[in-house]
Every structure is written in C-alpha cells, then in structure tokens.
Design a protein around this motif. Sequence first.
Motif, PDB file in Angstrom:
ATOM      1  N   ASP A   1       1.139  -1.386   0.181  1.00 25.21           N
ATOM      2  CA  ASP A   1       0.299  -0.009   0.572  1.00 25.21           C
ATOM      3  C   ASP A   1       0.481   1.505  -0.245  1.00 25.21           C
TER       4      ASP A   1
ATOM      5  N   ALA B   1       2.353   2.047  -3.523  1.00 25.90           N
ATOM      6  CA  ALA B   1       1.643   2.588  -4.315  1.00 25.90           C
ATOM      7  C   ALA B   1       1.115   3.607  -3.614  1.00 25.90           C
ATOM      8  N   SER B   2       1.028   4.236  -3.100  1.00 26.46           N
ATOM      9  CA  SER B   2       1.236   5.749  -2.271  1.00 26.46           C
ATOM     10  C   SER B   2       2.178   6.660  -2.619  1.00 26.46           C
TER      11      SER B   2
ATOM     12  N   GLU C   1       4.222   5.775  -4.966  1.00 27.09           N
ATOM     13  CA  GLU C   1       4.067   6.232  -7.183  1.00 27.09           C
ATOM     14  C   GLU C   1       2.806   7.197  -7.381  1.00 27.09           C
ATOM     15  N   ARG C   2       2.057   6.932  -6.461  1.00 27.81           N
ATOM     16  CA  ARG C   2       0.994   8.464  -6.864  1.00 27.81           C
ATOM     17  C   ARG C   2       0.969   9.513  -6.307  1.00 27.81           C
ATOM     18  N   LEU C   3       2.462   9.820  -5.605  1.00 21.09           N
ATOM     19  CA  LEU C   3       2.521  10.853  -4.470  1.00 21.09           C
ATOM     20  C   LEU C   3       3.832  11.367  -5.956  1.00 21.09           C
ATOM     21  N   GLN C   4       4.587  10.530  -5.917  1.00 23.69           N
ATOM     22  CA  GLN C   4       6.274  10.739  -7.545  1.00 23.69           C
ATOM     23  C   GLN C   4       5.010  11.631  -8.611  1.00 23.69           C
ATOM     24  N   ARG C   5       3.698  10.721  -9.033  1.00 25.25           N
ATOM     25  CA  ARG C   5       3.955  11.638 -10.360  1.00 25.25           C
ATOM     26  C   ARG C   5       2.693  12.419 -10.104  1.00 25.25           C
ATOM     27  N   ALA C   6       2.015  12.746  -8.388  1.00 21.61           N
ATOM     28  CA  ALA C   6       1.554  13.521  -8.211  1.00 21.61           C
ATOM     29  C   ALA C   6       2.493  15.201  -8.238  1.00 21.61           C
TER      30      ALA C   6
ATOM     31  N   GLU D   1       3.038  15.984 -12.258  1.00 17.47           N
ATOM     32  CA  GLU D   1       2.311  16.657 -12.669  1.00 17.47           C
ATOM     33  C   GLU D   1       1.639  18.428 -11.672  1.00 17.47           C
TER      34      GLU D   1
END
Length: 268
Positions: free
Chosen positions: A85, A88-89, A91-96, A99
């Motif tokens: 988990d 995944a978090s 990875e999501r934060l890195q994408r955010a 962006e």
Amino acid sequence: MPWSTSELAELAGTTVNTVRHYHRSGLLEEPERMSNGYKQYRARHLVRLLQIRRLRDLGVPLAQIESVGSAGDTTKEALLAIDADLAASIERLQRARAEIRAIVDGASTTDLPAGFEDVAGRLSTTERSLMLVYEQLYDTEAMADLRTMVETESDDGSAEFEALTVEADDQTRQRVAEMFAPVIAQHLTDYPWLSEPTEHLSKGPRVTAQAFLETVGGLYNEAQLDVLGRASGLAREQAFGSNAAPSDDAAADDAAPEDAAPEEGERR
C-alpha cells in the motif's frame, strides 16, 4: 513512580487526546486508578504507547496495529500488505509531484487530463471540460485515441462553431456541419470503437450514456447541438453509406448506451 496521562503523553511525544483515543480503540489498556480517581500508568503502558506510535509513523492504519503488533506469520503478511500500500501511495505521490511541477513550469494544466498537455492549445475551454469528463467514462486506450484525434485534426470551422449562437440560421448551421462531417467520417473509419464503445467504457453503459448526454447538452447551446447532430448524421452516411446508424438527434432522444461514444464532432 506511576505517570499521569499528561506525563505519559509527554514522555511518548504525543497528546493526551491521542492517548485517550488509543484507549477507546482498544490498542492501549486502561491503567489502574488511584483512590482519588487519577490514572497510574506504568512502564508497560509507555512501551505499548511507543510501539503504537512507531507503527503509526510507519503508516500502519490503526485497524491493523493489533495484528502487526502480535507475533507469528500474520505479522509478516500484514506488514507486506502495508508495504504494498505504501509503495502504491509513493508512486501516486510521485506522479502528483511531477504533475504539479509541470503545472508550475507551464508545461501542464489543471483543466485537462494528464497526457493532453501538448495539445492544450488546440482545445477550447468547453472541449477541455469534455475531456475531463471523458477521462472518467472511457479507458486509457480510448483517451489515447481522443488525444490523437485532437492532435491531427484541422482547426477549420472550430472558431465559427464556438461562435454559434441560438439565433444562427439554418444555412449557417448546415454549412458548419458539412465542414465537420468529413473529419468525423474519417475518425469513425479509423476508430471503429466510436460506433461500438462498450469495450472502452470505465463505467456502465447507461451511466456513461447519461453522463455523456448531460455533459454535451449542458456545455453547448441549441444551435451547436443541432450542428453536432447534423454533422454526425452526415459523417455516418459518408462512412457507412446506407448502413449508417441513426443520427445523434435520435440517439439523444433514446439515450441509448451504444451512442455514448465521444465522436470527433461531439468533443467540440
């Protein structure tokens, strides 16, 4: 000498309210009380509180702390699940972060789906709104196709279409529709899923149809909707001949799920 609640909280680097919350959650046992009613916390309470804080710092949810804190294979399994988990978090934060940095640097925008940055200048405000909605309705493959459509289409007629008012006469509407029709026909040929979008839906067919029709109907005025219906009908005739499906005017009345694909003209 036993500690009071405030002393225990200070030693553990937390707050009294947090200690009480852990009591209510069943993670920290209630201590004995003195004759005057004050709690008496011992070393075991401090150690347990520090363990809880340690697990919380690692991102372990309160609901899983009890299982992680126990011995045996379940602890390892629980930690591995939490690790997944966290990955995944991250990875999501890195994408955010990437962006946000792109937006700050002017290379991206907040009113378009990710991946549409390079074609932002080719889209009107209304078209950008449509793309945001489409991202919730269609899968990544469909969105990639939509991006390609935007990237490769000409701007002929776009400004005139955007300027259409409800007072536009029939001749003007038909002329703009005829400008759009060949492009739509080509896309119907190049991207067959536009006629049969079911496999590319992220939501159910009826939810998609309702959202699609409500969005298009809310963003365009009557004249623009009329032009889109005419252009779609002409395009289907050009692409499929006598086998052309009913025009979008009829489709809008029936709200049929299979007619909920964002045809090229309708993205306007």
